[in-house]
Design a protein around this motif. Structure first.
Motif, PDB file in Angstrom:
ATOM      1  N   LEU A 733       1.082  -1.145   0.113  1.00  0.00           N
ATOM      2  CA  LEU A 733      -0.030   0.172   0.071  1.00  0.00           C
ATOM      3  C   LEU A 733       0.711   1.319  -0.430  1.00  0.00           C
ATOM      4  O   LEU A 733       0.229   2.672  -0.878  1.00  0.00           O
ATOM      5  CB  LEU A 733      -1.055   0.240   1.218  1.00  0.00           C
ATOM      6  N   ALA A 734       1.782   1.116   0.802  1.00  0.00           N
ATOM      7  CA  ALA A 734       2.887   2.216   1.071  1.00  0.00           C
ATOM      8  C   ALA A 734       3.295   2.428  -0.502  1.00  0.00           C
ATOM      9  O   ALA A 734       3.638   3.807  -1.546  1.00  0.00           O
ATOM     10  CB  ALA A 734       4.420   1.978   1.701  1.00  0.00           C
ATOM     11  N   SER A 735       3.631   1.777  -1.500  1.00  0.00           N
ATOM     12  CA  SER A 735       4.359   1.707  -2.266  1.00  0.00           C
ATOM     13  C   SER A 735       3.369   2.103  -3.333  1.00  0.00           C
ATOM     14  O   SER A 735       3.777   3.202  -4.216  1.00  0.00           O
ATOM     15  CB  SER A 735       4.846   0.000  -3.022  1.00  0.00           C
ATOM     16  N   ILE A 736       1.965   2.033  -3.595  1.00  0.00           N
ATOM     17  CA  ILE A 736       1.114   2.846  -3.922  1.00  0.00           C
ATOM     18  C   ILE A 736       0.790   3.921  -3.993  1.00  0.00           C
ATOM     19  O   ILE A 736       0.977   4.695  -4.652  1.00  0.00           O
ATOM     20  CB  ILE A 736      -0.356   2.020  -4.040  1.00  0.00           C
ATOM     21  N   ARG A 737       0.521   4.164  -2.866  1.00  0.00           N
ATOM     22  CA  ARG A 737       0.675   5.810  -2.201  1.00  0.00           C
ATOM     23  C   ARG A 737       1.702   6.699  -2.935  1.00  0.00           C
ATOM     24  O   ARG A 737       1.894   7.135  -2.976  1.00  0.00           O
ATOM     25  CB  ARG A 737       0.444   5.924  -0.991  1.00  0.00           C
ATOM     26  N   ALA A 738       3.162   5.685  -2.918  1.00  0.00           N
ATOM     27  CA  ALA A 738       4.409   6.755  -3.721  1.00  0.00           C
ATOM     28  C   ALA A 738       4.045   6.859  -4.699  1.00  0.00           C
ATOM     29  O   ALA A 738       4.357   8.112  -5.382  1.00  0.00           O
ATOM     30  CB  ALA A 738       5.407   5.562  -3.344  1.00  0.00           C
ATOM     31  N   LEU A 739       3.227   5.869  -5.827  1.00  0.00           N
ATOM     32  CA  LEU A 739       3.406   6.052  -7.121  1.00  0.00           C
ATOM     33  C   LEU A 739       1.538   7.463  -6.776  1.00  0.00           C
ATOM     34  O   LEU A 739       1.916   8.227  -7.684  1.00  0.00           O
ATOM     35  CB  LEU A 739       2.133   4.986  -7.536  1.00  0.00           C
ATOM     36  N   GLU A 740       0.907   6.934  -6.041  1.00  0.00           N
ATOM     37  CA  GLU A 740      -0.122   8.649  -5.912  1.00  0.00           C
ATOM     38  C   GLU A 740       0.473   9.769  -6.093  1.00  0.00           C
ATOM     39  O   GLU A 740       0.347  10.592  -7.459  1.00  0.00           O
ATOM     40  CB  GLU A 740      -0.958   8.321  -5.131  1.00  0.00           C
ATOM     41  N   ASN A 741       1.473   9.740  -5.848  1.00  0.00           N
ATOM     42  CA  ASN A 741       2.597  10.972  -6.001  1.00  0.00           C
ATOM     43  C   ASN A 741       3.357  11.796  -7.042  1.00  0.00           C
ATOM     44  O   ASN A 741       3.416  12.523  -7.776  1.00  0.00           O
ATOM     45  CB  ASN A 741       3.872  11.012  -5.070  1.00  0.00           C
TER      46      ASN A 741
END
Lengths: 877, 432
Positions: A733-741
């Protein structure tokens, strides 16, 4: 390295490490019950301290006696002399009495020797994370003050015991002295009142031990006998306990330990016999300091210099500040191989010195044999000192190799010592030391050269403002975001838990029904970048080429096609390039317009700084003494190596390097936008490879990596299944959130719509889910998302069957690049109901090749819904 | 801020608290440790200061030509008589030596000889500095406290000889006075036993003890002869010499006017001759007494360099335990009154010997003890002093014990020095 740090390494470190190892041993034996471990450490440390107390007491007594003898005369001198003359007369008197004012310090040497024990234990227990949440008897959480009865009960109890113990010890002493000790006890109450109860428990046990000792000394005629009976009782208790199964041990260990504890009561009885025999054995040994220190010098050269230098030089870029690491390990070697043996020597009488000399010679010979003759080949090891195939540690040598090594060492010892061949031994020791030092210098020189080269390359990246991915403002851009081990089914949690994030993923299509042909990177990566020509079976069928060449073909295929079509190409951390652990980016040399970089760790420092991570005390880092432990691993005989390695834990307490590993990769994903720059140049093709979803284990529920061990709550356990699943989910999930940025950045800069984005994984992994009917098949379910240029709107889910080998074909269609594989001459193609298989294989590249993959088992895809058991054949070996 | 507090706490933990967990026993050990540390530091600093005070900087060696075989060092002119007979003997034999003195007015500096080099090396630390880096085979001095006080053994000197400058006990030096000499030249055989006792008690090196006699008494005896032949005038009234030692046991400090007033009023002519050191260490006491006694015409103050003239003028000597009593007794045989009070032996080597010093018990047989209570009628006491047979026998015995080789001490001393030198050279070298 500061002076304080150097002193700390020399003096405190060895004790702290002993405490830590003991703690971990008891943790393992008693199934992670820190209370019991603390009980045992306290017992063992106090027993180790007993002889030190004895010597200290004797020294103090001697000092007191000599002062008593001098008292009257000193008083006379002070009465009749004044000023400088008095001072000079007193000096002369001291000289004649063989007394030096430094004696006052010697009488405190016992105390000085104890200080490292206290600081070491204190440091360890006040920092260890293993106490958190652990309960013991009436203590609910050893990591917190007990808070019983509305206040902290244990510190009060500790102080009471301390006071009683003090009163017993000072029975008959002047009031002033008794008061001092009571004040002292009070001081500790204040200092420890709010400490974790595990720490207080340790001091309480120490005070209890000292109370027992003082009671025995004051009230028993034969305290030694009492000690003997207590030890006997305790040993039998432990033996019975072991038989009843208080500890989780394999039967072999269990019965060995039971036998040991039953034998313990007999050791003191047999002691004088043992010593007699030993005396006879060593009586011909000359009392030779050089024999003893020569042996330790060789060991120091091996443990502190040679092995660390060799290890660091093998891959200096993987270590943060390799020189400091080297220096620290050398100091630890100095402490363990020179200071402690020196101290032992100074305490020993001549009989023990002979025994020590023989033992040290034996250890030195055995270590040299183990390191140089039985060195073994155990495959590669990660930066975290984890062997890819620990199985080898157990199987590389038969047990008799160890026995033979021991026998040969004993024989050499006997030969060298009893036949007055010590001269030869000294020559040998000298030669060995010089040889080892020379090799060390060579290794260090090589390391220095490599570091210099690397620092030049790194600085070249810095000077380019760290921009790697150029994005064309008005032309087409294509991104492949490669997330190692991003599991497809885990994306369901993202949809559920991160609605805001997902709403940014406009125009994306998610293909949950994607398969990979392998469950590990080496099988997955070639088909992602090379298409169906590089499926496991197709690679193994092409026997005319080496595996490494075929892997390199797959990695360079797309860059070559894009480059030939006039695109700019950039690629980071191309896993498996050259089949090296650190990707060999030179495989992209010669392809025009291609930039390749290894960027692991590029943003680690920035990430730590911007997120206010407190600087970690060096003693807490994974690196602190791992090289020292690794050196030990190298010099012990083969049969003991796995014991030192111990599942990759190295007997370190609660230290995993998940955080460090995350830190090397996650910040690159987090700051991906800073790796990009927008310009008006030609179209760009960018491959960003990242392992954030692979290095999980350190992410908190705030989606940030944490140094502390992370424990997830009940809700997370229910949602994800287990601590391990939750750990993975939060990394994902942290990786997906980082992609959102990064997506927001593309939108903000107006280059979202002219960019084609593919988010892809090489394989899946074990992850608790309700979709796959066949357990563990999610290992072949990589994440696959794609957004075409110009696509917008809510994220769509397509239940179409997909494989990650489709990517080259898709790209060739969308970006109009060449569609012929220049290496095989085949056209890039899409899936056309040909037979597909999924394979299991070893993860380490060292176990594959030279021509093809080593495949252990496989299963056929029969078509249809990948979740359904009907779609799959049986496992074939 | 929190980090600072944390650091302070940690520091606190690191220095002290950890010890306490130890064991109650270690609590007291902690205190003894801290005391020990403080004491050690104190001693270290104090000794450093001492060293700075005395040694300052090592200066360049001042050896010209060969290293001298013999160096005599005299603290001042008053000791010239101790060295003179030996140096004269060296001169007579044509053996080279050096005579160093701290006193510019030392008559020894006037000694003319091609063999004898004389030199004033200054006083106090300046002198010690020269001596502590002296280059010589043998150094002969009257200064006690070698290697105890500022006077250290020089690495360039092979052998130190102490020569006594009184016939009294060699143990009446302040503590450890002779312990680090290689040889001591004694005036009489009785002095050997106590020195050996001290050597055993203190575990110091066994010294070479040579009974050579008393050089300065020999010298005084020569002077006395010349005086007696010159002036044998009758003094009326009789003369009483008050010659105290200095320090807290000295008569002037201890009794002052209590004794001097009755004396001044006794009808005798009184000469007060304070110890030369008194003019340095207790000048205030001297000045006070001078002022208080200025009204009495019978009082005469004397501070001649040589005491022999005033001794020879005196009929009776009143003194405490200064060597002067025995000088007076051995040279003139006239009556002596000495102060009888509890002598505080603690500052002296004699305190460590379990026998009463020879000086004390011998004195009782030779002289009249004066008690504080008798001060008032001191005149009567002086009038009653008579010669008697017992006293003469005792005097002869004392002479035998304490004053060996009368008239020959210089020759014996020179002979022994040459012996020592030969031993040092392994009998191969002739110092000429």
């Amino acid at each position: 390295m500061s002076l304080g740090m150097i002193l700390h390494t020399l003096v405190i470190w060895p004790i702290r490490t002993i405490v830590e190892i003991l703690f971990v041993v008891f943790q393992v034996v008693f199934e992670y019950q820190p209370g019991i471990s603390i009980l045992f450490i306290s017992l063992i440390i106090n027993i180790i301290l007993l002889p030190i107390y004895k010597v200290a007491d004797r020294w103090q007594q001697e000092e007191r006696e000599i002062r008593d003898r001098m008292r009257k005369k000193l008083a006379d001198i002070k009465a009749v002399f004044k000023g400088d003359e008095r001072q000079m007369i007193v000096n002369t008197y001291y000289r004649q009495m063989g007394y030096s004012p430094f004696h006052a310090l010697k009488s405190s040497a016992g105390l000085l020797l104890q200080i490292p024990f206290f600081i070491g234990a204190y440091e360890f227990l006040s920092h260890t994370k293993s106490l958190q949440g652990a309960s013991f008897l009436f203590l609910a959480n050893l990591g917190e003050p007990d808070g019983l009865l509305g206040f902290n009960l244990l510190p009060i109890l500790m102080t009471l015991i301390n006071i009683v113990s003090s009163l017993v010890y000072t029975r008959g002493a002047p009031f002033r002295e008794r008061l001092q000790l009571i004040l002292m006890a009070g001081l500790f109450l204040i200092l420890l009142y709010n400490s974790p109860s595990g720490l207080v428990l340790y001091w309480t046990l120490n005070n209890l031990f000292s109370l027992g000792k003082n009671l025995a000394n004051k009230y028993l005629k034969k305290p030694g006998l009492a000690l003997y009976w207590i030890i006997t009782f305790f040993s039998l208790l432990v033996a019975i306990g072991l038989l009843l199964g208080i500890a989780s041990l394999k039967p072999y260990y269990r019965y060995t330990l039971v036998a040991f504890f039953i034998l313990v009561p007999f050791i003191p009885l047999l002691w004088s016999r043992i010593m007699d025999v030993t005396d006879r054995l060593v009586q011909n040994v000359p009392l030779d300091r050089s024999l003893y220190f020569g042996s330790w010098l060789v060991l120091f050269a091996l443990i502190g210099l040679f092995i660390p230098a060799q290890t660091l030089a093998s891959s200096p870029t993987e270590f943060d500040m390799p020189w400091i690491f080297m220096l620290r390990t050398a100091l630890q070697g100095l402490s363990a191989c020179i200071l402690i043996p020196g101290l032992l020597w100074s305490f020993a009488d001549s009989r023990h010195k002979r025994i020590l000399a023989v033992l040290s010679t034996f250890i030195a010979i055995l270590s040299l044999i183990s390191l140089f003759i039985l060195s073994g080949s155990y495959g590669t090891m990660t930066r975290g000192f984890i062997f890819d195939n620990p199985h080898l540690l157990k199987k590389a040598f038969p047990v008799w190799a160890t026995i033979l090594a021991v026998v040969v060492s004993i024989a050499l010892c006997v030969f060298l010592l009893n036949y007055k061949k010590i001269r030869y031994f000294k020559v040998f020791i000298g030669a060995a030391t010089i040889a080892i030092l020379l090799s060390t210098s060579v290794e260090l020189y090589a390391m220095n050269q490599e570091l210099r080269e690397v620092s030049q390359t790194t600085s070249s990246i810095k000077s380019k403002q760290e921009t790697i991915f150029r994005i064309a403002r008005n032309k087409n851009n294509t991104f492949i975001i490669f997330l190692d081990r991003a599991i497809g089914v885990a994306f369901n949690h993202a949809l559920e838990l991160l609605p805001d994030t997902i709403s940014e993923f406009e125009g994306f299509v998610w293909y949950p029904k994607t398969i990979s042909f392998g469950d590990c990177t080496i099988l997955g990566v070639p088909s992602i970048f090379g298409g169906y020509d590089y499926t496991p079976w197709n690679i193994n069928n092409r026997t005319e080429k080496l595996l490494v060449d075929k892997i390199n073909e797959s990695l360079t295929l797309l860059p070559r096609l894009y480059s030939e079509s006039g695109w700019r190409v950039a690629i980071t951390d191309p896993s498996l390039a050259g089949l090296k652990w650190v990707p060999d980016i030179s495989i992209f040399n010669g392809i025009p317009n291609v930039t390749a970089r290894n960027i692991k760790g590029l943003y680690s420092k920035r990430f730590l700084m911007e997120h206010n991570y407190p600087p970690e005390p060096i003693t807490e880092t994974f690196d602190y003494d791992i090289l020292f432990r690794f050196s030990l691993f190298r010099i012990v005989p083969p049969a003991f190596r796995y014991m030192v390695y111990y599942n990759g834990g190295w007997w370190r307490d609660g230290r995993s390097n998940s955080f460090e590993r995350s830190l090397a990769v996650f910040p690159n994903l987090y700051y991906l936008k800073d790796l990009c720059a927008i310009d008006d140049g030609p179209p760009s093709f960018n491959i960003f490879m990242n392992e954030s979803t692979h290095e999980y284990g350190a992410f908190t529920t705030d989606f940030m990596p944490s140094r502390d061990p992370v424990r997830y709550g009940q809700a997370d356990l229910e949602r994800f299944g287990s601590q391990g699943d939750a750990a993975y989910a939060y990394a994902f999930l942290a990786s997906i959130r980082a992609l959102e940025n990064w997506i927001r950045y593309l939108k903000r800069e107006g280059v979202y719509d002219n960019s084609l984005i593919i988010i892809i994984a090489d394989h899946g992994g074990r992850f608790s889910n309700k979709y796959f009917e066949i357990p563990a098949l999610e290992r072949y379910n990589p994440l696959f998302l794609i957004k075409d240029r110009g696509a917008r709107g809510k994220l769509r889910i397509s239940n179409e069957f997909m494989t990650n080998a489709e990517i080259p074909f898709i790209l060739s269609k969308l970006d109009l690049i060449g569609s012929k594989n220049p290496f095989t001459g085949n056209m890039l193609r899409t899936y056309t109901n040909e037979p597909l298989r999924i394979y299991e294989a070893p993860g380490s590249q060292n176990r594959h090749g030279p021509v093809g993959f080593t495949l252990t088992s496989s299963r056929a895809y029969l078509g249809g819904d990948i979740y359904s058991a009907c779609s799959w054949g049986d496992v074939e070996k | 801020m929190i980090r600072l507090i944390y650091l302070c706490l940690l520091f606190f933990f690191v220095i002290s608290p950890a010890f306490g967990y130890i064991d109650p026993g270690t609590g007291s050990m902690l205190f003894s440790f801290l005391t020990g540390l403080a004491v050690t530091l104190y001693f270290f600093l104090k000794n450093l200061l001492l060293r700075l005070k005395t040694l300052t900087f090592r200066k360049h060696k001042e050896t010209v030509g060969d290293k001298p075989a013999f160096v005599f060092y005299s603290e001042g002119g008053r000791y010239w008589n101790v060295f003179k007979p030996i140096i004269e003997e060296f001169h007579r034999r044509g053996i080279k030596c050096s005579y160093f003195t701290s006193d510019l007015a030392d008559p020894g500096l006037q000694f003319q000889s091609e063999y004898i080099q004389t030199k004033c090396i200054g006083e106090g630390n300046k002198a010690y500095h020269t001596l502590n880096f002296l280059e010589a085979d043998i150094c002969i001095t009257t200064t006690p406290g070698l290697d105890v006080l500022q006077f250290k053994r020089s690495p360039g000197v092979k052998h130190y000889v102490h020569i006594l400058h009184a016939v009294t006990d060699a143990t009446l030096y302040r503590l450890f006075g002779l312990d680090y000499y290689d040889s001591v030249f004694l005036t009489g055989p009785y002095q050997i036993m106590d020195l050996r006792t001290l050597e055993k008690l203190r575990g110091t090196k066994e010294k070479r003890l040579e009974v050579v006699g008393c050089t300065y008494l020999d010298e005084l005896a020569v002077t006395v002869k010349s005086i007696n032949s010159k002036q044998a005038s009758e003094n009326i009234p009789k003369t009483v010499l008050v010659a105290p030692s200095w320090g807290e046991n000295g008569m002037l400090r201890r009794f002052g006017m209590k004794l001097l007033q009755p004396l001044a009023e006794s009808g005798y002519h009184i000469i007060i001759r304070p110890h030369p050191q008194s003019f340095i260490s207790e000048i205030a006491t001297i000045n006070r007494l001078k002022k208080e006694l200025s009204q009495y015409s019978s009082i005469e103050w004397n501070n001649d360099r040589e005491n022999i003239y005033v001794l020879s003028r005196s009929d009776i000597l009143i003194s405490d335990f200064s060597g002067v009593i025995f000088d007076f007794l051995f040279l003139f045989g006239r009556p002596v009154v000495y102060m009888d009070f509890n002598f505080d032996l603690r500052p002296y080597d004699a305190a460590d010997v379990d026998r009463e010093p020879w000086t004390f018990h011998t004195l009782r047989t030779l002289a009249h003890p004066l008690k504080e209570a008798e001060f008032i009628k001191i005149g009567d006491l002086l009038n009653s002093l008579r010669e008697n047979e017992d006293r003469n026998t005792a005097l002869a015995k004392a002479r035998e014990e304490a004053y060996a080789n009368p008239g020959m001490a210089g020759v014996y001393a020179a002979e022994k020095l040459l012996n020592i030198h030969m031993t040092l050279q392994g009998n191969t070298h002739d110092p000429k």
